[in-house]
Scaffold this active site. Structure first.
Site, PDB file in Angstrom:
ATOM      1  N   ASP A 144       0.726  -1.071   0.174  1.00  0.00           N
ATOM      2  CA  ASP A 144      -0.183   0.012   0.035  1.00  0.00           C
ATOM      3  C   ASP A 144       0.909   1.336   0.006  1.00  0.00           C
ATOM      4  O   ASP A 144       2.107   1.093   0.446  1.00  0.00           O
ATOM      5  CB  ASP A 144      -0.910   0.032   1.056  1.00  0.00           C
ATOM      6  CG  ASP A 144      -0.444  -0.615   2.358  1.00  0.00           C
ATOM      7  OD1 ASP A 144      -1.181  -1.283   2.978  1.00  0.00           O
ATOM      8  OD2 ASP A 144       0.752  -0.526   2.558  1.00  0.00           O
TER       9      ASP A 144
ATOM     10  N   ASP B 111       1.256   4.681   1.764  1.00  0.00           N
ATOM     11  CA  ASP B 111       0.770   5.330   2.768  1.00  0.00           C
ATOM     12  C   ASP B 111       1.220   6.782   2.537  1.00  0.00           C
ATOM     13  O   ASP B 111       2.514   7.144   2.065  1.00  0.00           O
ATOM     14  CB  ASP B 111       1.181   5.072   3.979  1.00  0.00           C
ATOM     15  CG  ASP B 111       0.636   3.623   4.414  1.00  0.00           C
ATOM     16  OD1 ASP B 111      -0.509   3.494   3.843  1.00  0.00           O
ATOM     17  OD2 ASP B 111       1.177   2.796   5.196  1.00  0.00           O
TER      18      ASP B 111
ATOM     19  N   ASP C  57       9.873   2.362  13.348  1.00  0.00           N
ATOM     20  CA  ASP C  57      10.480   1.033  14.005  1.00  0.00           C
ATOM     21  C   ASP C  57      11.865   1.062  13.288  1.00  0.00           C
ATOM     22  O   ASP C  57      13.073   1.033  14.410  1.00  0.00           O
ATOM     23  CB  ASP C  57       9.674  -0.191  13.867  1.00  0.00           C
ATOM     24  CG  ASP C  57       9.322  -0.214  12.403  1.00  0.00           C
ATOM     25  OD1 ASP C  57       9.609   0.551  11.475  1.00  0.00           O
ATOM     26  OD2 ASP C  57       8.834  -1.506  12.156  1.00  0.00           O
TER      27      ASP C  57
HETATM   28  P1  ATP Z   1       4.352  -4.064   5.068  1.00  0.00           P
HETATM   29  O1  ATP Z   1       4.703  -3.925   3.475  1.00  0.00           O
HETATM   30  O2  ATP Z   1       4.167  -5.243   5.662  1.00  0.00           O
HETATM   31  O3  ATP Z   1       3.057  -3.268   5.186  1.00  0.00           O
HETATM   32  P2  ATP Z   1       5.023  -1.717   6.309  1.00  0.00           P
HETATM   33  O4  ATP Z   1       6.310  -1.280   6.824  1.00  0.00           O
HETATM   34  O5  ATP Z   1       4.208  -0.805   5.577  1.00  0.00           O
HETATM   35  O6  ATP Z   1       5.355  -3.167   5.730  1.00  0.00           O
HETATM   36  P3  ATP Z   1       3.101  -1.647   8.425  1.00  0.00           P
HETATM   37  O7  ATP Z   1       2.782  -2.225   9.446  1.00  0.00           O
HETATM   38  O8  ATP Z   1       1.925  -1.380   7.139  1.00  0.00           O
HETATM   39  O9  ATP Z   1       4.392  -2.117   7.870  1.00  0.00           O
HETATM   40  O10 ATP Z   1       3.478   0.033   9.081  1.00  0.00           O
HETATM   41  C1  ATP Z   1       3.719   1.052   8.232  1.00  0.00           C
HETATM   42  C2  ATP Z   1       4.664   1.964   8.639  1.00  0.00           C
HETATM   43  O11 ATP Z   1       4.512   2.170  10.111  1.00  0.00           O
HETATM   44  C3  ATP Z   1       6.118   1.180   8.886  1.00  0.00           C
HETATM   45  O12 ATP Z   1       6.766   1.168   7.773  1.00  0.00           O
HETATM   46  C4  ATP Z   1       6.877   1.964  10.021  1.00  0.00           C
HETATM   47  O13 ATP Z   1       7.491   3.062   9.730  1.00  0.00           O
HETATM   48  C5  ATP Z   1       5.617   2.231  11.101  1.00  0.00           C
HETATM   49  N1  ATP Z   1       5.297   1.182  12.054  1.00  0.00           N
HETATM   50  C6  ATP Z   1       4.635   0.154  12.134  1.00  0.00           C
HETATM   51  N2  ATP Z   1       4.615  -0.324  13.201  1.00  0.00           N
HETATM   52  C7  ATP Z   1       5.434   0.313  14.017  1.00  0.00           C
HETATM   53  C8  ATP Z   1       5.681   0.073  15.422  1.00  0.00           C
HETATM   54  N3  ATP Z   1       5.411  -0.962  16.129  1.00  0.00           N
HETATM   55  N4  ATP Z   1       6.656   1.170  15.756  1.00  0.00           N
HETATM   56  C9  ATP Z   1       7.143   1.923  15.154  1.00  0.00           C
HETATM   57  N5  ATP Z   1       6.752   2.332  13.909  1.00  0.00           N
HETATM   58  C10 ATP Z   1       6.047   1.395  13.252  1.00  0.00           C
HETATM   59 MG    MG Z   2       2.014  -1.200   5.316  1.00  0.00          MG
END
Ligand code: ATP
Ligand code: MG
Length: 438
Positions: A74, A76, A149
């Site tokens: 996605d 964001d 994170d």
């Molecule tokens: P995916 O491809 O699995 O969606 P993603 O990196 O987009 O990976 P998400 O869970 O959708 O992961 O989270 C979006 C963003 O929010 C992450 O890239 C990170 O920057 C932030 N994030 C998510 N969870 C946490 C957390 N527990 N602590 C700090 N930042 C977080």
């Molecule tokens: Mg994501």
């Protein structure tokens, strides 16, 4: 004297302190991101926000994946516009979340672009004399990067200048192909233990190393995972089901984390290599099927995950297996909250699937088997588990049964058993010793 020498030759700062200030701004051709790779709706939202004078960046997983030439799940957007301002300026905006309010911009076809206002890490203990500003959670782009994170998840992409913006050293970590928490890993894991899992997930998915201090802290902080909220553990698990599950599952096991959210099931998967081999081979089957366009429901995927763990209970036998499985879940003390309805469905599917397996093996189906509402799910799982592939369009349990027992059509078998049972109920044969076919 030592002090004097140290002052002249200061040691290299630890990696965690090598933080660029101001941010590194990487323009093309230094990065591979092309506007055409970005979801056009997300791009339009950013462009409009920027025209209105706001900052608007692509953020998080999308920038990471585009940098690595992977397809993002996605797109964001992060902005300095507040949720209320976004709602006023765009159509079809839904504000979600209580503490962190996010704007969801809805598009036809069910697509949603998440637009989040830059925020900062919440103050651990806000001083009593500080004005309790409800907006104290919002922050600058820099603060927003630092509250994330891992460094590779904290990059921004600014479409207006076609540049990647890096406050945290994420570009360097990307170049070195490694996953590193932002700031002290022990502190970040203690703040939010779910990050332990996230580090392993991203390293496993991308085939990246884990930076040594981060890896060390995973080792020492693993048990903290069990203190995360059950609902968040469930959310994280769902992110791994249906997307490169095997490597993440393997990393969780290697680091002893399965037990901290799956309780006894996780411990069994960690300590019994054969059991673990079985579950990951089923996850492979699921993955192959998914890549061929065969999507399992969440119920079915959970049933697949727990089948190897519960299978031995079926071998011990018993007439009514549903309460036995219910008790197994109960006694497993899982920290992850599995919604009641999901768990109930998993149990029903597995009990029925075992019934189908028994019928196939024995050639003696039970009459009720084909009238259960979970028959389609149980059949799909049966194919995946027994055949290592999903059923074709024209394949049903009946066709499977017929292939295994060409001499005894399923319906005839069922009719025969029904007749026999009716006769037994009528008192003619209480011992049930009537020979088959009599
Ligand atoms: P995916 O491809 O699995 O969606 P993603 O990196 O987009 O990976 P998400 O869970 O959708 O992961 O989270 C979006 C963003 O929010 C992450 O890239 C990170 O920057 C932030 N994030 C998510 N969870 C946490 C957390 N527990 N602590 C700090 N930042 C977080
Ligand atoms: Mg994501």
């Amino acid at each position: 004297m030592d002090d004097f020498d140290d002052a002249l030759n200061p040691p290299d700062p630890p990696d965690a302190l090598r933080i660029p200030e101001p941010p590194v701004v990487l323009t093309r051709p230094g990065h591979p991101i092309r506007r055409a790779d970005i979801d056009p709706d997300a791009l339009r939202i950013m462009t409009r926000l920027q025209r209105m004078g706001f900052i608007a960046y692509l953020c998080g997983g999308a920038v990471r994946d585009l940098m690595l030439r992977r397809t993002p799940k996605d797109f964001d957007v992060a902005t300095d516009a507040r949720p209320g301002q976004i709602r006023k300026r765009f159509a079809n905006v839904f504000i979600i979340g209580r503490r962190f309010r996010l704007a969801h911009v809805h598009f036809p076809g069910g697509k949603i672009v998440e637009v989040a206002t830059f925020r900062r890490d919440p103050d651990p203990a806000p001083a009593a004399d500080v004005d309790p500003d409800p907006h104290a959670i919002y922050g600058t782009p820099r603060e927003d990067a630092f509250r994330r994170d891992i460094t590779i998840n904290a990059l921004f992409y600014d479409p207006a200048i076609d540049a990647v913006i890096d406050y945290v050293g994420g570009l360097e970590d990307m170049r070195r192909r490694r996953v590193r928490t932002i700031g002290d890993p022990g502190v970040r894991f203690t703040e939010d233990p779910v990050r332990l899992w996230r580090v392993l997930r991203h390293a496993a998915r991308l085939g990246f190393d884990i930076e040594p201090a981060t890896a060390g802290a995973i080792h020492s902080h693993g048990p903290l995972l069990a203190s995360a909220a059950g609902s968040r553990l469930y959310e994280e698990f769902n992110k791994d089901l249906g997307a490169e599950t095997r490597p993440v599952f393997e990393a969780l096991r290697a680091n002893g984390l399965l037990r901290h959210f799956l309780g006894k099931a996780g411990l069994d998967y960690e300590t019994d290599p054969a059991l673990f081999a079985r579950v990951v081979s089923l996850l492979d089957v699921e993955e192959r099927a998914r890549k061929d366009g065969f999507l399992l429901s969440l119920d079915e995927i959970y049933a697949l995950v727990f089948w190897p763990w519960l299978e031995p209970l079926f071998e011990e036998g018993g007439e009514d297996m549903a309460p036995v499985l219910g008790a197994a879940f109960q006694n497993a003390e899982m920290k992850m909250t599995i919604p009641k309805a999901l768990r109930a469905n998993v149990i029903q599917i597995l009990v029925l699937m075992d019934g189908l397996i028994q019928a196939l093996r024995s050639g003696h189906p039970r009459a009720a088997l084909l009238h259960r509402s979970h028959l389609p799910q149980a059949t799909r799982l049966l194919f995946l588990i027994e055949k290592g592939r999903p059923p074709a369009d024209d394949e049903t349990f009946e066709s499977l049964f017929k292939a295994a027992h060409p001499e005894a059509p399923l319906e005839a078998q069922i009719r025969r058993r029904r007749r026999r049972r009716r006769r037994r109920k009528g008192g003619g044969d209480p011992g049930g010793t009537t020979p088959a076919g009599a």
